[in-house]
Enzyme design. Structure first.
Site, PDB file in Angstrom:
ATOM      1  N   SER A  71       9.193   0.184  22.879  1.00 56.17           N
ATOM      2  CA  SER A  71       9.015   1.449  22.172  1.00 56.17           C
ATOM      3  C   SER A  71       7.540   1.719  21.876  1.00 56.17           C
ATOM      4  O   SER A  71       6.734   1.824  22.782  1.00 56.17           O
ATOM      5  CB  SER A  71       9.858   1.436  20.899  1.00 56.17           C
ATOM      6  N   ASP A 114       8.546   4.678  25.177  1.00 59.34           N
ATOM      7  CA  ASP A 114       9.766   4.880  25.967  1.00 59.34           C
ATOM      8  C   ASP A 114      10.316   6.289  25.834  1.00 59.34           C
ATOM      9  O   ASP A 114      11.431   6.572  26.295  1.00 59.34           O
ATOM     10  CB  ASP A 114      10.827   3.844  25.608  1.00 59.34           C
ATOM     11  N   ASP A 125      11.574   8.132  23.493  1.00 61.11           N
ATOM     12  CA  ASP A 125      12.755   8.520  22.733  1.00 61.11           C
ATOM     13  C   ASP A 125      12.388   9.214  21.429  1.00 61.11           C
ATOM     14  O   ASP A 125      13.267   9.651  20.690  1.00 61.11           O
ATOM     15  CB  ASP A 125      13.693   7.328  22.485  1.00 61.11           C
TER      16      ASP A 125
END
Length: 468
Positions: A112, A258, A260
Site C-alpha cells: 500500500s 496500490d 486503492d
C-alpha cells in the site's frame, strides 16, 4: 487525519510467523515478509479458499513483487489450485475480477502506502471482500503448524497438480469498467494533474482519464519499484499541489502505491481529504435520491465538522472503527450506499464495495465537470472542518496501552475534557494496533480548546501509563 505512517500490518504469531493485521500481512521484505512465508501463505490460501475455481494474483510495482508472486504461486499450485496472474494492477482490480469471473478468491502483493523496502499480501475471498476472520484464523493455524488450516473447505495434502495462466487481459477489463462507471460523463476541456506514485495506478490510470477526454499532466507515471511512495502520491501531496498551481489545472489526484485510495488537490492548492470526498459524492447521490436512507458510513477519525454538516443536510453518519473492513461490514449490515475513511479510501455499493482510488477520482472529476464547477468552487461551499489534533504518545507496555481505560486518572481527564467542550468537540483515544503508541485525538470548533486538551491528555497519558 488518519494515520498514514509506514508500518508493518501483520500480527506476530507463535514462532515469529506473520499473521493477518488490519489489512493483510505487511512488513519489511526479508525479515517480516519473505518468500518462505509467501509460499506457506499461498499453500494455506489454496486450502481455505473454495475449491473448483481459479485464484487470482496481482501486484504493485515493488521490486520484490515478482519474487513474492512466484512464491505465492508455488504454494497455491502445491495445493492443487489453478492460478491466474494479472501482473501490475491496482488492488481493486482483484475483487472486481473475482466477482466478474466467479473466481475462488485473489491475492494482491502490495504494501500500500509503505516505503519501497516493504511489501505485503492482501487476500480476498470468493465474494471479493477481505477474508472473514474465520478464514484468516484457518490460514494462521496452518502457518503455525497446528493443523487447523485444512479444516475450512479443504482437500488437504500436497497435490502438486495446479496450473498457472497469465491473464493480462483482466487489467483491460478493469480499465473498461472504470470508464463505464461514470455512465457517459466526459472530461473534454478539463485540466487535471495525476500523481500515479510510480505504482499500481500507472498500469491504467492515465489511459482511463484520457479515454474520457481529460487534458492531463502526469507525475510519477511509470512503474518504479525503487521509488514507489517516495515523496509522491497521496501521502506526499506537495509535488501534486505544485503541479496543479503551475499548470492552472482544475484539480489534481494523488494515489497510494496500490491505488486503492486517493486524495485530491483543488485549483487553489487546498487538500481535499476523504471526508470532503464523501461529502461531495454523497451530496450528489442524496440530491439525486440515490443514497439509501441518506446514510454515509465513516470511521471514528472523520471530522466532526463533516458530521454536523451532513446532518444539517438531512443525512445520517454512522461511525466505525478505523479500517476499511469495518466500513465494509457496516455498509453491508446497514444497506448503505457510500462509505470510507478520511485517508481517501472510499467504498461505493453501486461499484462493488471495493476501495478504488481511480474510480473515486473519475467520479469526482466527472460529477464536477458536468455541473460546471471546479473543485475549488465546490470546496468554497463545502463544510468547514473542525480543528483537529492527533498526538502520538509512546507507551511500550502493550497491556497498559490496550487497556488505557483502566487507568482512572486518564479516564477522568478524558471525561473532564468532554464536559468542558460542552458538545462542541470530542476526544478519541485509541491504542495503535501496529506500533507502541497511544493515539490521542481532540477536535473542537475552537482551536484553543483543541490545543489545550490535546496537550493535557497527552501529558496525562505519558505520566500515568508510563509510570514505574
Amino acid at each position: 487525519m488518519a494515520d498514514l505512517a509506514p508500518h508493518p500490518v501483520g500480527l506476530p504469531l507463535r514462532g515469529g510467523v506473520a499473521g493477518f493485521g488490519t489489512d493483510g500481512i505487511r512488513g519489511r521484505v526479508g525479515t517480516q515478509v519473505s518468500p518462505a512465508l509467501a509460499l506457506q501463505v499461498g499453500f494455506w490460501c489454496g486450502q481455505v479458499l473454495p475449491q473448483g475455481a481459479p485464484v487470482l494474483i496481482g501486484m504493485d510495482s515493488r521490486s520484490s513483487g515478482p519474487m513474492l508472486v512466484a512464491a505465492l504461486t508455488a504454494g497455491l499450485t502445491a495445493a492443487g489450485r489453478q492460478v491466474w496472474t494479472m501482473g501490475l494492477c491496482p488492488t481493486p482490480a482483484i475483487p472486481g475480477a473475482i466477482r466478474r469471473l466467479g473466481a475462488a478468491g485473489g491475492l494482491m502483493v502490495s504494501a500500500s502506502h509503505n516505503p519501497p523496502e516493504d511489501n505485503g499480501i492482501k487476500v480476498f475471498g470468493a465474494s471479493g471482500a477481505k477474508l472473514s476472520r474465520g478464514q484468516q484464523q484457518a490460514i494462521e493455524a496452518g502457518l503455525q503448524g497446528v493443523g487447523a488450516g485444512p479444516a475450512v473447505g479443504a482437500s488437504g495434502g500436497f497435490l502438486g497438480t495446479g496450473v498457472v495462466q497469465d491473464r493480462p487481459d483482466l487489467l483491460a477489463d478493469y480499465q473498461r469498467a472504470l470508464v463505464a462507471s461514470v455512465m457517459g460523463r466526459r472530461l473534454e476541456g478539463c485540466k487535471i494533474v495525476l500523481d500515479l506514485c510510480w505504482g499500481s495506478a500507472s498500469a491504467c490510470g492515465e489511459a482511463a482519464f484520457r479515454a474520457l477526454g481529460a487534458e492531463l499532466t502526469v507525475l510519477h507515471g511509470k512503474p518504479d519499484g525503487t521509488r514507489i511512495n517516495v515523496d509522491c502520491g497521496s501521502t506526499h501531496l506537495e509535488p501534486l499541489r505544485r503541479a496543479v498551481l503551475e499548470s492552472g489545472a482544475s484539480m489534481g489526484f494523488g494515489f497510494d502505491g496500490d491505488a486503492d485510495r486517493m486524495l485530491a488537490v483543488d485549483g487553489r492548492g487546498r487538500v481535499v481529504d476523504g471526508d470532503q470526498i464523501l461529502y461531495l459524492w454523497g451530496s450528489s447521490l442524496l440530491d439525486a435520491g440515490q443514497l439509501p436512507a441518506n446514510r454515509i458510513v465513516a470511521t471514528v477519525m472523520s471530522n466532526l465538522g463533516f458530521e454536523r454538516a451532513w446532518q444539517a443536510k438531512g443525512g445520517v453518519l454512522e461511525r466505525t472503527a478505523v479500517g476499511d473492513q469495518y466500513v465494509h461490514q457496516a455498509m453491508e449490515q446497514l444497506g448503505a450506499g457510500l462509505g470510507g475513511e478520511q485517508s481517501g479510501h472510499i467504498l461505493s455499493a453501486r461499484h462493488g464495495m471495493s476501495g478504488d482510488g481511480l474510480l473515486t477520482a473519475l467520479q469526482v472529476a466527472t460529477l464536477l465537470h458536468r455541473s460546471g464547477q471546479s473543485l475549488a468552487d465546490w470546496m468554497d461551499s463545502s463544510f468547514k472542518p473542525y480543528p483537529q489534533t492527533l498526538v502520538n504518545v509512546t507507551v511500550p507496555d502493550r497491556q497498559r496501552r490496550q487497556q488505557w481505560q483502566s487507568c482512572e486518572p486518564l479516564r477522568l481527564a478524558v471525561e473532564q475534557a468532554e464536559i468542558a467542550m460542552e458538545g462542541q468537540g470530542r476526544v478519541l483515544v485509541r491504542a495503535s494496533g501496529t506500533e507502541p503508541l497511544l493515539r490521542v485525538m481532540v477536535e473542537a470548533a475552537d482551536q484553543q480548546l483543541v490545543d489545550h486538551w490535546s496537550s493535557q491528555l497527552a501529558a496525562a497519558a505519558e505520566q500515568h501509563l508510563n509510570a514505574a
